[in-house]
Scaffold this motif. Structure first.
Motif, PDB file in Angstrom:
ATOM      1  N   TRP A  89       0.836  -1.200   0.000  1.00  0.00           N
ATOM      2  CA  TRP A  89       0.000   0.000   0.000  1.00  0.00           C
ATOM      3  C   TRP A  89       0.870   1.249   0.000  1.00  0.00           C
ATOM      4  CZ3 TRP A  89      -5.280   0.398  -0.331  1.00  0.00           C
ATOM      5  CH2 TRP A  89      -6.012  -0.795  -0.195  1.00  0.00           C
ATOM      6  N   VAL A  90       0.502   2.215  -0.840  1.00  0.00           N
ATOM      7  CA  VAL A  90       1.236   3.471  -0.937  1.00  0.00           C
ATOM      8  C   VAL A  90       0.318   4.614  -0.509  1.00  0.00           C
ATOM      9  CG1 VAL A  90       2.545   5.008  -2.449  1.00  0.00           C
ATOM     10  CG2 VAL A  90       2.572   2.540  -2.864  1.00  0.00           C
ATOM     11  N   THR A  91       0.814   5.507   0.341  1.00  0.00           N
ATOM     12  CA  THR A  91       0.045   6.667   0.801  1.00  0.00           C
ATOM     13  C   THR A  91      -0.292   7.581  -0.376  1.00  0.00           C
ATOM     14  OG1 THR A  91       1.377   6.574   2.818  1.00  0.00           O
ATOM     15  CG2 THR A  91       0.015   8.523   2.519  1.00  0.00           C
ATOM     16  N   PRO A  92      -1.522   8.129  -0.399  1.00  0.00           N
ATOM     17  CA  PRO A  92      -1.905   9.022  -1.496  1.00  0.00           C
ATOM     18  C   PRO A  92      -0.928  10.183  -1.676  1.00  0.00           C
ATOM     19  CG  PRO A  92      -3.827   8.466  -0.178  1.00  0.00           C
ATOM     20  CD  PRO A  92      -2.630   7.927   0.559  1.00  0.00           C
ATOM     21  N   VAL A  93      -0.851  10.685  -2.911  1.00  0.00           N
ATOM     22  CA  VAL A  93       0.095  11.761  -3.221  1.00  0.00           C
ATOM     23  C   VAL A  93      -0.277  13.064  -2.538  1.00  0.00           C
ATOM     24  CG1 VAL A  93       0.769  10.768  -5.434  1.00  0.00           C
ATOM     25  CG2 VAL A  93      -1.175  12.333  -5.325  1.00  0.00           C
ATOM     26  N   GLU A  94      -1.513  13.187  -2.083  1.00  0.00           N
ATOM     27  CA  GLU A  94      -1.927  14.424  -1.410  1.00  0.00           C
ATOM     28  C   GLU A  94      -1.274  14.598  -0.045  1.00  0.00           C
ATOM     29  OE1 GLU A  94      -4.927  13.419  -4.415  1.00  0.00           O
ATOM     30  OE2 GLU A  94      -4.048  12.275  -2.787  1.00  0.00           O
ATOM     31  N   GLU A  95      -0.793  13.523   0.543  1.00  0.00           N
ATOM     32  CA  GLU A  95      -0.263  13.570   1.910  1.00  0.00           C
ATOM     33  C   GLU A  95       1.175  14.089   1.944  1.00  0.00           C
ATOM     34  OE1 GLU A  95      -1.866  13.083   4.580  1.00  0.00           O
ATOM     35  OE2 GLU A  95      -3.682  12.031   3.957  1.00  0.00           O
ATOM     36  N   SER A  96       1.512  14.765   3.033  1.00  0.00           N
ATOM     37  CA  SER A  96       2.873  15.279   3.205  1.00  0.00           C
ATOM     38  C   SER A  96       3.803  14.235   3.816  1.00  0.00           C
ATOM     39  CB  SER A  96       2.853  16.534   4.083  1.00  0.00           C
ATOM     40  OG  SER A  96       2.261  16.251   5.345  1.00  0.00           O
ATOM     41  N   ARG A  97       3.224  13.199   4.427  1.00  0.00           N
ATOM     42  CA  ARG A  97       4.002  12.056   4.930  1.00  0.00           C
ATOM     43  C   ARG A  97       3.525  10.823   4.191  1.00  0.00           C
ATOM     44  NH1 ARG A  97       6.679  12.719   9.938  1.00  0.00           N
ATOM     45  NH2 ARG A  97       6.416  14.803  10.811  1.00  0.00           N
ATOM     46  N   ARG A  98       4.415  10.210   3.449  1.00  0.00           N
ATOM     47  CA  ARG A  98       4.006   9.097   2.599  1.00  0.00           C
ATOM     48  C   ARG A  98       4.876   7.865   2.852  1.00  0.00           C
ATOM     49  NH1 ARG A  98       4.085   9.934  -3.262  1.00  0.00           N
ATOM     50  NH2 ARG A  98       2.359   8.425  -3.274  1.00  0.00           N
ATOM     51  N   PHE A  99       4.243   6.702   2.718  1.00  0.00           N
ATOM     52  CA  PHE A  99       4.926   5.430   2.914  1.00  0.00           C
ATOM     53  C   PHE A  99       4.553   4.452   1.808  1.00  0.00           C
ATOM     54  CE2 PHE A  99       4.548   7.391   7.064  1.00  0.00           C
ATOM     55  CZ  PHE A  99       5.811   7.228   7.596  1.00  0.00           C
ATOM     56  N   ASP A 100       5.521   3.663   1.419  1.00  0.00           N
ATOM     57  CA  ASP A 100       5.279   2.505   0.557  1.00  0.00           C
ATOM     58  C   ASP A 100       5.417   1.308   1.488  1.00  0.00           C
ATOM     59  OD1 ASP A 100       5.311   0.363  -1.176  1.00  0.00           O
ATOM     60  OD2 ASP A 100       6.562   1.350  -2.676  1.00  0.00           O
ATOM     61  N   ALA A 101       4.289   0.856   2.018  1.00  0.00           N
ATOM     62  CA  ALA A 101       4.286  -0.140   3.096  1.00  0.00           C
ATOM     63  C   ALA A 101       3.978  -1.534   2.564  1.00  0.00           C
ATOM     64  CB  ALA A 101       3.269   0.244   4.167  1.00  0.00           C
ATOM     65  N   LYS A 102       4.921  -2.433   2.775  1.00  0.00           N
ATOM     66  CA  LYS A 102       4.700  -3.830   2.446  1.00  0.00           C
ATOM     67  C   LYS A 102       4.046  -4.493   3.658  1.00  0.00           C
ATOM     68  CE  LYS A 102       7.011  -3.251  -1.419  1.00  0.00           C
ATOM     69  NZ  LYS A 102       7.474  -1.848  -1.330  1.00  0.00           N
ATOM     70  N   PHE A 103       2.935  -5.196   3.421  1.00  0.00           N
ATOM     71  CA  PHE A 103       2.185  -5.847   4.487  1.00  0.00           C
ATOM     72  C   PHE A 103       2.562  -7.317   4.558  1.00  0.00           C
ATOM     73  CE2 PHE A 103       0.115  -1.960   4.544  1.00  0.00           C
ATOM     74  CZ  PHE A 103      -0.924  -1.907   5.455  1.00  0.00           C
ATOM     75  N   PHE A 104       2.879  -7.762   5.782  1.00  0.00           N
ATOM     76  CA  PHE A 104       3.246  -9.147   6.051  1.00  0.00           C
ATOM     77  C   PHE A 104       2.221  -9.775   6.991  1.00  0.00           C
ATOM     78  CE2 PHE A 104       7.129  -6.909   5.065  1.00  0.00           C
ATOM     79  CZ  PHE A 104       7.982  -7.822   4.460  1.00  0.00           C
ATOM     80  N   LEU A 105       2.108 -11.087   6.920  1.00  0.00           N
ATOM     81  CA  LEU A 105       1.278 -11.855   7.855  1.00  0.00           C
ATOM     82  C   LEU A 105       2.193 -12.746   8.679  1.00  0.00           C
ATOM     83  CD1 LEU A 105      -1.776 -12.636   8.533  1.00  0.00           C
ATOM     84  CD2 LEU A 105      -1.380 -14.604   7.036  1.00  0.00           C
ATOM     85  N   ALA A 106       1.931 -12.861   9.995  1.00  0.00           N
ATOM     86  CA  ALA A 106       2.745 -13.718  10.853  1.00  0.00           C
ATOM     87  C   ALA A 106       1.882 -14.319  11.959  1.00  0.00           C
ATOM     88  CB  ALA A 106       3.897 -12.931  11.473  1.00  0.00           C
ATOM     89  N   ARG A 107       2.129 -15.582  12.258  1.00  0.00           N
ATOM     90  CA  ARG A 107       1.446 -16.270  13.355  1.00  0.00           C
ATOM     91  C   ARG A 107       2.156 -15.951  14.670  1.00  0.00           C
ATOM     92  NH1 ARG A 107      -1.031 -21.560  13.429  1.00  0.00           N
ATOM     93  NH2 ARG A 107      -0.238 -21.867  11.293  1.00  0.00           N
ATOM     94  N   LEU A 108       1.393 -15.705  15.735  1.00  0.00           N
ATOM     95  CA  LEU A 108       1.984 -15.504  17.056  1.00  0.00           C
ATOM     96  C   LEU A 108       2.713 -16.775  17.464  1.00  0.00           C
ATOM     97  CD1 LEU A 108       2.199 -13.737  19.674  1.00  0.00           C
ATOM     98  CD2 LEU A 108       0.187 -14.998  20.486  1.00  0.00           C
ATOM     99  N   PRO A 109       4.035 -16.705  17.717  1.00  0.00           N
ATOM    100  CA  PRO A 109       4.773 -17.902  18.113  1.00  0.00           C
ATOM    101  C   PRO A 109       4.273 -18.469  19.436  1.00  0.00           C
ATOM    102  CG  PRO A 109       6.274 -16.165  17.409  1.00  0.00           C
ATOM    103  CD  PRO A 109       4.924 -15.539  17.560  1.00  0.00           C
TER     104      PRO A 109
END
Length: 274
Positions: free
Chosen positions: A154-174
C-alpha cells in the motif's frame, strides 16, 4: 486530514513494513491491533497493525537468516534484493519493538518462547542504539523469515505530506509468546476478530485507514491462521486517491468508479476531512 495544498512535486514514499500478527481463538482468527497516540504526526488516533519505516541498517547482510531468500521476497514485492532484505528485517524488528513478539530463534527449527531476557535489547532497538543485526548476533538468534507471509503493498496518497510505501506481512503468534503492545506509539492494544474490528469502525468507535480496513475485510474471510497463512497472494501496488463529491472529500480505491477520475493533486480546504 488532507493538507491545504498538496506537495508539488509529491513527497517520495518512505519504505515501510507492516505486520498483521494473528492467532487462533475459540471464536476464530484474531489479529493484534494498536490505537496510535492521538498526537502522532502520521495516523494519530488510528487503529493500526504494528509496523514502521525501514532503517538503513535493516539491509545488513550479516543477519543470520532462515526461510525464503531475499531474492524470493524481492520477486513477491517487486523490489530489489537489498530492499527485500531490509523489508523483512524491518518487519521482524518493528514487530518486536511494538508488540514484544520476536520472530527469531536459537536455530532454524525453533522460536524464542520467552522474550523477557531481551527487554533491554528491545529498548535499544527502539532508541536506535542497536541494530537488528547486532541484536541477533549478540543473542545468538536466527531471523525466521519462514514465519512471515507476503500480503499486500500500500502506498500513501500523493496528497499527503508524509508518505509510505508499506509492504504488508502476515505472521502467526509464536507459541509461548504474548503481544504486549508496550510501545510509546500506542495508547492501547488488543486482540480482536477482524469482523469485530470492522464493526467498531463502522459504529464510529475507532478509526481505520483504507489499507487497514481492507486488510481486515480480507482476514475476515480466513477462518483460521493456517488458512490465512496458506493464501497465495498476487501483490500489486495499491494507492488510494482522494475524490471530491460536492463539498465532501472521499478516499477511493482501485475498482471504485471514481478512482480513475480522481486527480493526483487536489486543491482542498484546510477544514476538509477524510
Amino acid at each position: 486530514m488532507v493538507p491545504p495544498a498538496p506537495p508539488d512535486p509529491p513527497v517520495t514514499p518512505k519504505d515501510a513494513a507492516t505486520v498483521m500478527l494473528v492467532r487462533d481463538s475459540p471464536d476464530g482468527l484474531e489479529v493484534f491491533l494498536q490505537r496510535r497516540v492521538m498526537g502522532m504526526a502520521f495516523a494519530g488516533g488510528m487503529t493500526v497493525f504494528p509496523g514502521g519505516g525501514v532503517d538503513r541498517r535493516d539491509a545488513d547482510t550479516s543477519v543470520a537468516w532462515h526461510g525464503p531468500s531475499p531474492a524470493w521476497w524481492g520477486s513477491r514485492f517487486s523490489c530489489d534484493l537489498a530492499l527485500a532484505r531490509a523489508l523483512v528485517c524491518a518487519a521482524v524488528r518493528e514487530t518486536f519493538e511494538e508488540s514484544g513478539v520476536l520472530l527469531a530463534g536459537p536455530d532454524e527449527t525453533s522460536v524464542v518462547a520467552d522474550v523477557r531476557p531481551y527487554a533491554e535489547a528491545r529498548a535499544q532497538l527502539v532508541n536506535r542504539d542497536l541494530s537488528l543485526a547486532g541484536f541477533l548476533a549478540e543473542a545468538g538468534l536466527v531471523l525466521r523469515a519462514d514465519l512471515l507471509r507476503p500480503w499486500a503493498d500500500w502506498v500513501t496518497p500523493v496528497e499527503e505530506s508524509r508518505r509510505f510505501d508499506a509492504k504488508f506481512f502476515l505472521a502467526r503468534l509464536p507459541e509461548g509468546q504474548r503481544a504486549d503492545g508496550a510501545t510509546s506509539e500506542a495508547q492501547d492494544a488488543r486482540w480482536q476478530r477482524p469482523g469485530d474490528a470492522l464493526d467498531d469502525w463502522k459504529a464510529g468507535r475507532s478509526g481505520l485507514l483504507p489499507p487497514t480496513w481492507t486488510t481486515l475485510a480480507e482476514l475476515e474471510e480466513c477462518p483460521t491462521v493456517a488458512d490465512a497463512m496458506a493464501r497465495e497472494r498476487v501483490i500489486t501496488k495499491l494507492m488510494p486517491r482522494v475524490a471530491r463529491e460536492g463539498d465532501t472529500l472521499r478516499i477511493v480505491l482501485p475498482g471504485d468508479p471514481l478512482y480513475d477520475d480522481a486527480p493526483n493533486h487536489l486543491d482542498a480546504r484546510p477544514d476538509d476531512k477524510l
